[in-house]
Design a protein around this motif. Structure first.
Motif, mmCIF file in Angstrom:
data_model
loop_
_atom_site.group_PDB
_atom_site.id
_atom_site.type_symbol
_atom_site.label_atom_id
_atom_site.label_comp_id
_atom_site.label_asym_id
_atom_site.label_seq_id
_atom_site.Cartn_x
_atom_site.Cartn_y
_atom_site.Cartn_z
ATOM 1 N N UNK A 82 30.020 22.929 27.015
ATOM 2 C CA UNK A 82 30.141 23.735 26.881
ATOM 3 C C UNK A 82 31.910 24.360 25.754
ATOM 4 N N UNK A 83 32.674 23.214 25.831
ATOM 5 C CA UNK A 83 34.225 23.031 25.119
ATOM 6 C C UNK A 83 34.546 24.418 26.209
ATOM 7 N N UNK A 84 34.723 23.772 27.267
ATOM 8 C CA UNK A 84 35.496 25.278 28.255
ATOM 9 C C UNK A 84 36.121 24.562 28.637
ATOM 10 N N UNK A 85 37.564 24.816 29.542
ATOM 11 C CA UNK A 85 38.914 24.202 29.945
ATOM 12 C C UNK A 85 37.829 24.669 31.270
ATOM 13 N N UNK A 86 38.396 23.716 32.608
ATOM 14 C CA UNK A 86 37.985 23.610 33.135
ATOM 15 C C UNK A 86 39.030 24.035 34.596
ATOM 16 N N UNK A 87 38.429 25.101 34.891
ATOM 17 C CA UNK A 87 39.522 25.307 36.219
ATOM 18 C C UNK A 87 40.070 24.001 37.229
ATOM 19 N N UNK A 88 40.638 24.836 38.387
ATOM 20 C CA UNK A 88 41.265 23.395 39.890
ATOM 21 C C UNK A 88 39.283 23.967 40.030
ATOM 22 N N UNK A 89 39.465 25.170 40.658
ATOM 23 C CA UNK A 89 38.339 25.022 41.315
ATOM 24 C C UNK A 89 37.127 26.288 40.710
ATOM 25 N N UNK A 90 36.525 26.240 41.680
ATOM 26 C CA UNK A 90 35.289 27.285 41.030
ATOM 27 C C UNK A 90 36.692 29.146 41.113
ATOM 28 N N UNK A 91 36.056 30.291 40.726
ATOM 29 C CA UNK A 91 37.410 31.181 40.721
ATOM 30 C C UNK A 91 36.035 32.472 41.211
ATOM 31 N N UNK A 92 34.390 31.932 42.008
ATOM 32 C CA UNK A 92 33.819 33.248 41.396
ATOM 33 C C UNK A 92 34.065 34.657 42.084
ATOM 34 N N UNK A 93 35.176 34.746 43.087
ATOM 35 C CA UNK A 93 36.126 35.738 43.557
ATOM 36 C C UNK A 93 37.321 36.143 43.154
ATOM 37 N N UNK A 94 37.548 35.435 42.013
ATOM 38 C CA UNK A 94 38.630 35.407 42.339
ATOM 39 C C UNK A 94 38.795 35.936 40.579
ATOM 40 N N UNK A 95 39.114 37.248 40.311
ATOM 41 C CA UNK A 95 38.620 38.146 39.352
ATOM 42 C C UNK A 95 39.981 38.090 38.651
ATOM 43 N N UNK A 96 41.547 37.541 38.887
ATOM 44 C CA UNK A 96 42.344 37.765 38.298
ATOM 45 C C UNK A 96 42.407 37.501 37.005
ATOM 46 N N UNK A 97 42.131 36.014 36.502
ATOM 47 C CA UNK A 97 41.986 35.562 34.985
ATOM 48 C C UNK A 97 41.501 36.208 33.901
ATOM 49 N N UNK A 98 40.487 36.607 33.849
ATOM 50 C CA UNK A 98 39.319 38.166 33.199
ATOM 51 C C UNK A 98 40.486 39.022 32.691
ATOM 52 N N UNK A 99 40.777 40.045 33.927
ATOM 53 C CA UNK A 99 41.801 41.352 33.856
ATOM 54 C C UNK A 99 42.861 41.285 33.699
ATOM 55 N N UNK A 100 43.394 39.476 33.091
ATOM 56 C CA UNK A 100 44.724 39.620 33.059
ATOM 57 C C UNK A 100 44.252 39.540 31.550
ATOM 58 N N UNK A 101 43.035 38.969 30.988
ATOM 59 C CA UNK A 101 42.356 39.301 29.259
ATOM 60 C C UNK A 101 42.190 40.862 29.631
ATOM 61 N N UNK A 102 41.270 41.379 30.510
ATOM 62 C CA UNK A 102 41.386 42.707 29.760
ATOM 63 C C UNK A 102 43.049 43.330 30.175
ATOM 64 N N UNK A 103 43.421 43.337 30.707
ATOM 65 C CA UNK A 103 45.291 43.820 30.557
ATOM 66 C C UNK A 103 45.421 44.058 29.220
ATOM 67 N N UNK A 104 45.180 42.572 29.105
ATOM 68 C CA UNK A 104 45.902 41.679 27.306
ATOM 69 C C UNK A 104 45.490 42.582 26.400
#
Length: 439
Positions: free
Chosen positions: A209-231
């Protein structure tokens, strides 16, 4: 530039279905690369993922009952795969859970729509940069608390707009690099159904999918998406600031700027003379909706254990509307920036209408070394009131004041009332704003 509607297709139900199927097909490819299924089985699953075989609206309706659209989709996908390869149908969606597919599909959709936003922002930056350079020394009445202040450079004001847009684009790009990564964790985030193959399948899926791979699954840690939304929310604030400025400059009694004119744009059903700032209106309306959308994502962050109940499910409608409004606003501002009409003559007329009282700060500053701050300001206040009461320019009143004449010679007074000198360090600040990547 593509239309807003065309750009918004990236967020439609049909495109969401395509993104989901893309993830399912990529998962099959990743399973094959990891040796879990054969290449033939992966091809069968990929063939079954052809979007023409599925109805987005039906799956949305069924998903509302099942909990997610992935559940009915997987059932349909198994049915579509079975005639192609019975053995392959056993491995449809293997190792994944619904949230993996939906989160990753969301990442793919947001990545696509951001490309359109970036294109708009680059065009806005370019147009405003050119306009700023053109009007580097064009004097404009500065306004504080909606009242007349000392003159400023219109070029500097526009350079500030360009820099804010550039910062917004950089901020989103940097945040997106951190935020838009693969989500793949299985039922509880440890990929136990894949045994020791979990990390390998994850990497292969990220590559597919040409996507970065996080260190671990982030299914209940939504800080990344919310950070993007805040930007994105911050960008909307910057767009709204510019729209507010332009709409105020377009007020009839000010008349310094005009949005681009085109048939049917900005008219009034009752007042034919009007030229309304409809582009600015759309941007401001979109920006008004933004804080609630970002706050809804923030409020959904405390998600329960290994699968959120309600918080995660509430994200997509907010993300969809937030990114749609960002597209609307950036598209509207692109059109404004490409054809903004500047009336430099009216800017000068509005400056002259102040009868030079806006030079009071410069006058008191020139008197300050001899009189002291309080005495200088008190004297200038008296002179300003005389200018207003007598309907004469401040320089005319000053020319008759013996105290001022005893302190400032003719050349000094010319400097005080020189508009170009009153622009101060505008050129320096403009150059900094326009030449820095993160200005």
């Amino acid at each position: 530039m593509s239309s807003t509607n065309e750009q918004s297709d990236a967020l439609s139900s049909e495109q969401r279905l395509k993104a989901i199927l893309k993830v399912e097909a990529a998962l099959a490819g990743a399973l094959a690369k990891s040796g879990i299924i054969s290449q033939e089985q992966a091809i069968a699953i990929t063939e079954a993922c052809r979007t023409g075989l599925f109805n987005a609206q039906e799956l949305e309706s069924q998903g509302a009952i099942a909990g997610t659209p992935v559940i009915p989709l997987v059932k349909a996908l198994v049915s579509q795969t079975h005639p192609l390869s019975e053995s392959a149908s056993h491995f449809v969606h293997f190792g994944a859970t619904s949230q993996d597919i939906l989160d990753t599909a969301t990442v793919l959709q947001l990545r696509e729509v951001l490309q359109s936003i970036y294109q708009n922002l680059s065009q806005i930056d370019s147009e405003f940069t050119s306009l700023a350079v053109l009007h580097e020394r064009t004097p404009l009445l500065g306004r504080t608390l909606l009242q007349a202040g000392p003159p400023i450079s219109f070029g500097l004001k526009v350079a500030g707009w360009a820099a804010a847009i550039r910062r917004g684009k950089i901020r989103i790009e940097e945040t997106a690099q951190q935020s838009l990564c693969l989500q793949f964790g299985g039922a509880v985030g440890n990929l136990s159904s894949l045994s020791s193959k979990g990390p390998e399948v994850s990497q292969n899926l990220a590559d597919e999918l040409d996507l970065p791979l996080a260190d671990a699954p982030w299914h209940t840690h939504r800080d990344r998406l919310v950070n993007l939304a805040s930007s994105v929310g911050i960008l909307m604030g910057s767009l709204a600031k510019i729209a507010r400025d332009i709409s105020l400059h377009m007020q009839g009694e000010i008349g310094e700027l005009r949005e681009p004119s085109k048939p049917g744009n900005g008219g009034s059903s009752a007042m034919p003379h009007k030229r309304n700032p409809v582009g600015c209106m759309h941007i401001l309306a979109a920006a008004n909706r933004t804080p609630a959308l970002v706050s809804s994502l923030l409020s959904g962050m405390p998600q329960e254990h290994e699968r959120g109940l309600g918080g995660w499910q509430s994200e997509w409608p907010s993300l969809k509307e937030l990114f749609s409004t960002a597209l609307e606003a950036s598209s509207a501002m692109t059109e404004i920036a490409e054809g903004l009409e500047v009336d430099a003559g009216r800017m000068r007329t509005n400056l002259d209408a102040t009868q030079e009282v806006v030079f009071s700060e410069r006058l008191s500053g020139a008197l300050l070394p001899k009189l002291g701050r309080v005495e200088a300001q008190d004297l200038v206040e008296i002179l300003v009131n005389q200018s207003i009461d007598q309907n004469r320019t401040l320089s005319q009143v000053v020319a008759e004041n013996t105290v001022v004449q005893s302190i400032l010679d003719t050349d000094a007074l010319v400097t005080v009332f020189d508009i170009q000198q009153a622009l101060g360090s505008s050129s320096v600040f403009m150059e900094r704003l326009l030449n820095k990547e993160d200005s």
